[in-house]
Scaffold this active site. Structure first.
Site, PDB file in Angstrom:
ATOM      1  NE  ARG A  24       4.063 -39.224  30.481  1.00 23.31           N
ATOM      2  CZ  ARG A  24       4.464 -39.864  31.470  1.00 23.31           C
ATOM      3  NH1 ARG A  24       5.536 -40.677  31.219  1.00 23.31           N
ATOM      4  NH2 ARG A  24       4.004 -39.899  32.659  1.00 23.31           N
ATOM      5  CG  HIS A  25      -0.899 -34.842  27.566  1.00 26.54           C
ATOM      6  ND1 HIS A  25      -1.322 -33.789  27.014  1.00 26.54           N
ATOM      7  CD2 HIS A  25      -1.739 -35.696  27.099  1.00 26.54           C
ATOM      8  CE1 HIS A  25      -2.140 -33.893  26.038  1.00 26.54           C
ATOM      9  NE2 HIS A  25      -2.489 -35.108  26.003  1.00 26.54           N
ATOM     10  CB  VAL A  26       5.247 -35.106  30.887  1.00 27.14           C
ATOM     11  CG1 VAL A  26       6.260 -34.786  29.792  1.00 27.14           C
ATOM     12  CG2 VAL A  26       5.938 -35.409  32.014  1.00 27.14           C
TER      13      VAL A  26
END
Ligand SMILES: *[C@@H]1O[C@H](CO)[C@@H](O)[C@H](O)[C@H]1NC(C)=O
Ligand SMILES: *[C@@H]1O[C@H](CO)[C@@H](O)[C@H](O)[C@H]1NC(C)=O
Ligand SMILES: *[C@@H]1O[C@H](CO)[C@@H](O)[C@H](O)[C@H]1NC(C)=O
Ligand SMILES: *[C@@H]1O[C@H](CO)[C@@H](O)[C@H](O)[C@H]1NC(C)=O
Length: 343
Positions: free
Chosen positions: A167-169
């Protein structure tokens, strides 16, 4: 000595302001493969720390045994495995070696750094090798509140193993919440290329199709959408005069508020974290090498990735990363590069 230390819960101060010192074992440096610095970045290191974008680093954990939530066991095991094999390959018959196998991998992908390509590859690989690919539909939320962090970490930790979560995190500290720290991987790229990629992506989506830009910037006015990037740079439009070069750092620094303040503290913490928790931080400009390393170090996830990537039949699924709608004139590269200079 080799026992894994468990420190569930964390201490009273979960965000110590000092950084651990001196724990790195001798020889750690030899595990980092340094790619020669591109000349344009020579002046940028201290201020922006985008040295990270020019290093192909694979970091095999440092021996911070005394710290709570030290490096994941896997990184220590892999380091030992590599250490032995390097020596013995040169000096004698290798003993039977077992490559350690992590069953928890997190790819907290940085936006516009080829992650779409890698995720498409992962989809193919997860079917081929039968690991659990856990993706997220949330693409625009990289910082989380404490409760959100806890919930997400709990969710990830209960996924069926072996899993690869992506995830973009910004970096999540599992051990802070008493979880097992997974092995992290990531890919970054030259910040100027990332800026260009983002500029065109916001306007026109990417190769996946036209509908993308409608989702991303539906309210953008036509003049802005078709604004020539050269004009944007030369006329100092806000989008081009403030290119957010710091963007990459919090992905490695973490969720602490100070990680979002451009500065030395965030950079140092990011570097420490890369050393401690990341198996590999590749650079997109050398994607094939990165895939090869992933194939070698995480074969249960990535075996065969390079041949899938190079397979002409897969070109539709995996176009070369870095699709470009148009490029600024080459002389305009230098004002952009000057963002990287101190000032
Ligand atoms: C690797 O080397 C360490 C000491 O350098 C030794 O304790 C360990 O048993 C070796 N592992 C293998 C698999 O040979
Ligand atoms: C993220 O995107 C969703 C829809 O895709 C939107 O509802 C939400 O407001 C966005 N959040 C942020 C922080 O931009
Ligand atoms: C955790 O998983 C549950 C059920 O799968 C889901 O409803 C929830 O949204 C997830 N939470 C987060 C933060 O991903
Ligand atoms: C993660 O949390 C542990 C325990 O609270 C702490 O010791 C460690 O410094 C944290 N690491 C990072 C990178 O935030």
């Amino acid at each position: 000595m080799k026992k894994k230390q468990q420190h569930p819960g964390g201490g009273a101060d979960p965000w110590p302001h000092g950084t651990p010192l001196g724990g790195a074992p001798p020889g750690l440096g030899s595990w980092k493969r340094r790619v020669p610095l591109l000349p344009f970045l020579r002046f940028s290191l201290r201020d922006y720390g985008f040295c990270m974008a020019t290093l192909l680093v694979f970091c095999l954990g440092s021996l911070f045994y005394q710290l709570s939530g030290g490096p994941p066991r896997f990184l220590l095991d892999l380091r030992q495995y590599l250490g032995n094999s390097t020596y013995l390959d040169d000096h004698g018959p290798p003993p039977s070696k077992v490559l350690p196998f992590p069953s928890q991998v997190v790819y907290n992908r940085v936006g516009k750094c080829g992650s779409r390509t890698v995720v498409l590859l992962l989809r193919i690989l997860s079917e081929k090798h039968g690991f659990n690919l856990v993706t997220s539909d949330i693409h625009n939320k990289t910082r989380l509140t404490k409760n959100e962090q806890m919930e997400l970490i709990k969710n990830i930790s209960t996924a069926e193993q072996p899993y690869l979560f992506t995830r973009h995190v910004h970096f999540l500290n599992f051990s802070r919440f008493g979880g097992d720290q997974p092995v992290y991987i990531n890919i970054i790229r030259d910040p100027v290329n990332r800026f260009l990629s983002n500029y065109f992506f916001r306007r026109f989506g990417d190769w996946r199709g036209e509908q993308n830009h409608m989702i991303r910037t539906p309210s953008m006015r036509q003049e802005e959408r078709y604004l020539d990037i050269n004009e944007c740079i030369l006329e100092n439009y806000p989008e081009c005069s403030n290119p957010r070069l710091f963007y990459i750092i919090p992905y490695f620094c973490g969720q602490h508020p100070r990680c979002r303040e451009p500065g030395e503290w965030a950079l140092e913490r990011a570097k420490l974290n890369v050393n401690e928790n990341f198996l590999l931080v590749g650079i997109l400009e050398e994607l094939e090498d990165v895939l090869l390393l992933l194939e070698r170090f995480l074969p249960h996830y990535f075996k065969g990735v390079l041949s899938i990537y190079k397979d002409p039949d897969q070109q539709e699924v995996c176009p070369p990363p870095g699709f470009k709608a148009s490029r600024p004139h080459s002389q305009l590269q230098s004002p952009q590069r000057s963002w990287l200079a101190p000032g």
